[in-house]
Design an enzyme around this catalytic site. Structure first.
Site, PDB file in Angstrom:
ATOM      1  N   ARG A  84     -16.424 -53.479 -29.951  1.00  0.00           N
ATOM      2  CA  ARG A  84     -17.200 -54.290 -29.104  1.00  0.00           C
ATOM      3  C   ARG A  84     -18.003 -53.242 -28.120  1.00  0.00           C
ATOM      4  O   ARG A  84     -17.827 -52.358 -27.622  1.00  0.00           O
ATOM      5  CB  ARG A  84     -16.085 -54.660 -28.037  1.00  0.00           C
ATOM      6  CG  ARG A  84     -16.427 -55.429 -26.786  1.00  0.00           C
ATOM      7  CD  ARG A  84     -15.382 -55.712 -25.796  1.00  0.00           C
ATOM      8  NE  ARG A  84     -15.709 -56.285 -24.481  1.00  0.00           N
ATOM      9  CZ  ARG A  84     -15.681 -55.783 -23.278  1.00  0.00           C
ATOM     10  NH1 ARG A  84     -14.573 -54.792 -23.423  1.00  0.00           N
ATOM     11  NH2 ARG A  84     -16.287 -56.141 -22.268  1.00  0.00           N
ATOM     12  N   HIS A 128     -22.479 -56.304 -19.239  1.00  0.00           N
ATOM     13  CA  HIS A 128     -21.677 -55.359 -18.730  1.00  0.00           C
ATOM     14  C   HIS A 128     -22.187 -54.514 -17.488  1.00  0.00           C
ATOM     15  O   HIS A 128     -22.458 -53.188 -17.685  1.00  0.00           O
ATOM     16  CB  HIS A 128     -21.213 -54.346 -19.961  1.00  0.00           C
ATOM     17  CG  HIS A 128     -19.782 -53.570 -19.491  1.00  0.00           C
ATOM     18  ND1 HIS A 128     -18.939 -53.453 -20.456  1.00  0.00           N
ATOM     19  CD2 HIS A 128     -19.418 -52.834 -18.660  1.00  0.00           C
ATOM     20  CE1 HIS A 128     -17.920 -52.973 -20.076  1.00  0.00           C
ATOM     21  NE2 HIS A 128     -18.110 -52.507 -18.900  1.00  0.00           N
ATOM     22  N   GLU A 173     -15.833 -58.293 -17.079  1.00  0.00           N
ATOM     23  CA  GLU A 173     -15.096 -58.285 -15.556  1.00  0.00           C
ATOM     24  C   GLU A 173     -16.332 -58.469 -14.386  1.00  0.00           C
ATOM     25  O   GLU A 173     -16.811 -57.765 -13.504  1.00  0.00           O
ATOM     26  CB  GLU A 173     -15.180 -56.628 -15.374  1.00  0.00           C
ATOM     27  CG  GLU A 173     -13.934 -56.041 -16.501  1.00  0.00           C
ATOM     28  CD  GLU A 173     -13.322 -54.784 -16.350  1.00  0.00           C
ATOM     29  OE1 GLU A 173     -13.957 -54.056 -15.326  1.00  0.00           O
ATOM     30  OE2 GLU A 173     -12.407 -54.089 -16.708  1.00  0.00           O
ATOM     31  N   ASN A 303      -8.790 -57.376 -19.621  1.00  0.00           N
ATOM     32  CA  ASN A 303      -8.841 -56.059 -19.542  1.00  0.00           C
ATOM     33  C   ASN A 303      -7.786 -55.534 -18.728  1.00  0.00           C
ATOM     34  O   ASN A 303      -7.597 -56.271 -17.499  1.00  0.00           O
ATOM     35  CB  ASN A 303     -10.338 -55.514 -18.706  1.00  0.00           C
ATOM     36  CG  ASN A 303     -11.376 -56.096 -19.823  1.00  0.00           C
ATOM     37  OD1 ASN A 303     -11.209 -56.506 -20.863  1.00  0.00           O
ATOM     38  ND2 ASN A 303     -12.493 -55.632 -19.212  1.00  0.00           N
ATOM     39  N   TYR A 305      -5.536 -52.179 -16.749  1.00  0.00           N
ATOM     40  CA  TYR A 305      -5.359 -50.792 -16.366  1.00  0.00           C
ATOM     41  C   TYR A 305      -4.006 -50.273 -15.676  1.00  0.00           C
ATOM     42  O   TYR A 305      -3.030 -49.541 -16.217  1.00  0.00           O
ATOM     43  CB  TYR A 305      -6.455 -50.149 -15.888  1.00  0.00           C
ATOM     44  CG  TYR A 305      -7.469 -50.071 -16.856  1.00  0.00           C
ATOM     45  CD1 TYR A 305      -7.569 -49.231 -17.804  1.00  0.00           C
ATOM     46  CD2 TYR A 305      -8.528 -51.205 -16.927  1.00  0.00           C
ATOM     47  CE1 TYR A 305      -8.875 -49.069 -18.793  1.00  0.00           C
ATOM     48  CE2 TYR A 305      -9.634 -51.177 -17.673  1.00  0.00           C
ATOM     49  CZ  TYR A 305      -9.793 -50.065 -18.672  1.00  0.00           C
ATOM     50  OH  TYR A 305     -10.765 -50.204 -19.394  1.00  0.00           O
ATOM     51  N   GLU A 380     -10.151 -54.611 -23.267  1.00  0.00           N
ATOM     52  CA  GLU A 380      -9.921 -53.043 -22.616  1.00  0.00           C
ATOM     53  C   GLU A 380      -8.670 -52.791 -22.082  1.00  0.00           C
ATOM     54  O   GLU A 380      -7.874 -53.638 -21.638  1.00  0.00           O
ATOM     55  CB  GLU A 380     -10.919 -52.893 -21.439  1.00  0.00           C
ATOM     56  CG  GLU A 380     -12.226 -52.728 -21.640  1.00  0.00           C
ATOM     57  CD  GLU A 380     -13.159 -52.467 -20.542  1.00  0.00           C
ATOM     58  OE1 GLU A 380     -12.712 -51.974 -19.658  1.00  0.00           O
ATOM     59  OE2 GLU A 380     -14.288 -53.038 -20.610  1.00  0.00           O
TER      60      GLU A 380
END
Length: 479
Positions: A84, A128, A173, A303, A305, A380
């Site tokens: 990606r 992005h 995002e 995504n 985290y 991600e």
């Protein structure tokens, strides 16, 4: 042999599961003045004193523009089935308007061809975070015209690459673009206007919808169109406290509902309107906008985290905001001054983010309910650590291996629980320019010596390569 000593059953994935890695244009390409490319907001922001760690910028980054063949060969060596990457808007359409610069498109044509020759599926992200500076000068994402310009850009790239690229992501995002770019100002373009951040969120949603329609008008029907959301897993400090639960709802609306509401369901949450009423009247949401935004998706990228932990607080409470999104006197949470963020307990990465794979499982299952039948990709997931070569030049990163194993196991649990997760893109393929943190945070599975730009796969890259080749998670060494 006792039962406890029996070897663990390997965690295996479906045969068609995609094992990928992800990057973005400004973080890796460099060559910012070649081939007609003009500045993006990140060129401007990173060259503004005080905006990035050490005044660092992406002028050279890791020079992927010139080394893409070497990088694709490295991906092939690691057994990746998908890659990606994002397109630099100002490399393809330098002012954000008008015809494409073919030399810019040619770079991406060559990259796609190189990937396909190595049996790697390209996944293109159109945006992005690197808006052409001329569009920001004209008002940026708070202005409606930027969404219209994005649709034109999407059509240009779709026409150029749609015959060979099947996986497409419109935006990465958008929360960061809107609320870190225009609210807290820790991301480009560095503006700190709560009303502008909400306007930006709506026009990013509109850009996604119009861009999706533009792509579908020029690409084969087989192609998949998605977007990548960094949806937050928001938890209350005190689960029995109604005020803390109300704080969760407010942050959930601002982190998640502001995007998945119109994109998946064709409506913004009414509670979002109520919470932000002192800031904006939302009059920029025009008739037809929600229908334009609510385009059918072929997939959704998630995504993840770390989770968020919140509670209610006094609106005039002072002190640092522990939301993990950088230091600023300005909040990226418009209308939520009565919400406090707390550090979640547990082990942390170099970003200060708590390692909690249960949040990834929770996020996947939420969207399995939120959008039943919609395929999901983890576009991600990864961790930054203070990686250093040993005297032999090898880079051992057992912490990252443990992180990946736990999060991939959470993905597999979600699949077992009925989620249709079709792939995982490790963030990131290699160390790179980490936005306002400059080059001090290393997320890569491949170590980059920034003085020589030499690439060295870390031990996590070899671990992930074995997973990609076998479809099963390798054992994690005790060290």
């Amino acid at each position: 042999m006792s039962e406890s000593a029996q070897p663990a059953t390997p965690v295996t994935f479906p045969p068609a599961f995609l094992w990928g890695a992800a990057t973005s244009a400004y973080q890796i390409e460099g060559a910012v003045r070649e081939g007609g490319r003009t500045p993006s907001i990140w060129d401007t922001f990173s060259h503004t004193p005080g905006k990035t760690a050490g005044g660092e910028h992406g002028d050279i980054a890791v020079d992927h523009y010139h080394r893409y063949r070497e990088d694709v060969a490295l991906m092939a060596e690691l057994g990746l089935s998908a890659y990606r990457f994002s397109i630099s808007w100002s490399r393809v359409q330098p002012t954000g308007r008008g015809p494409a610069v073919q030399v810019g498109l040619d770079f991406y044509r060559r990259l796609v061809d190189e990937l396909l020759e190595h049996g790697i599926k390209p996944a293109v992200t159109l945006y992005h975070w690197d808006l052409p500076q001329e569009l920001e000068d004209a008002g940026g994402w708070p202005e409606r015209d930027t969404a219209l310009r994005f649709a034109e850009y999407a059509q240009i790239v779709g026409e150029a690459l749609g015959d060979r690229v099947e996986q497409w992501i419109t935006l990465n995002e958008p929360w960061c673009s809107a609320f870190l770019g225009y609210g807290s100002g820790v991301h480009a373009p560095g503006r700190t206007d709560p009303e502008a951040s909400l306007r930006a969120a709506h026009h990013l949603n509109l850009a996604h919808g119009l861009g999706t329609s533009a792509l579908r008008s020029v690409m084969p029907a087989r192609n998949s169109i998605a977007l990548s959301l960094n949806s937050s897993v928001v938890r209350p400090l005190s689960p029995q406290d109604p005020a803390d639960l109300a704080a969760v709802r407010k942050i959930d609306d601002l982190a998640n509902g502001v995007f998945h509401g119109p994109i998946l369901h064709g409506a913004y949450p009414e509670s979002l309107f109520t919470a932000t009423e002192p800031i904006t009247d939302w009059s920029y949401v025009l008739d037809g906008d929600l229908q334009a935004i609510n385009q059918p998706l072929d997939a959704l990228g998630l995504n993840y985290y770390t989770p968020a932990l919140v509670s209610a607080t006094d609106a005039d409470a002072s002190g640092p905001r522990a939301d993990g999104h950088g230091a600023s006197e300005h909040s990226p949470w418009p209308g939520a001054d009565d919400v406090a963020f707390h550090q979640t307990p547990g082990e942390r990465t170099e970003m200060g983010w708590t390692i909690d794979p249960t949040g990834l499982h929770e996020l996947i299952m939420r969207y399995t309910r939120e959008a039943p039948g919609l395929p999901l990709y983890i576009t991600e997931n990864g961790a930054a650590y203070d990686d250093k070569p040993d005297p032999d030049g090898r880079v051992h990163d057992p912490e990252r291996i443990a992180y990946l194993e736990k999060h991939l196991a959470a993905v597999r649990r979600a699949i077992t629980d009925g989620a249709d997760v079709r792939g995982y893109y490790l963030w990131s393929l290699m160390d790179n320019f980490e936005w306002a943190y400059g080059y001090e945070k290393r997320f890569g599975a491949v170590y980059v010596d920034y003085a020589t730009l030499t690439r060295t796969p870390k031990s996590s890259a070899h671990w992930y390569a074995q997973a990609a080749r076998t479809g099963a998670l390798p054992p994690v060494a005790a060290d």
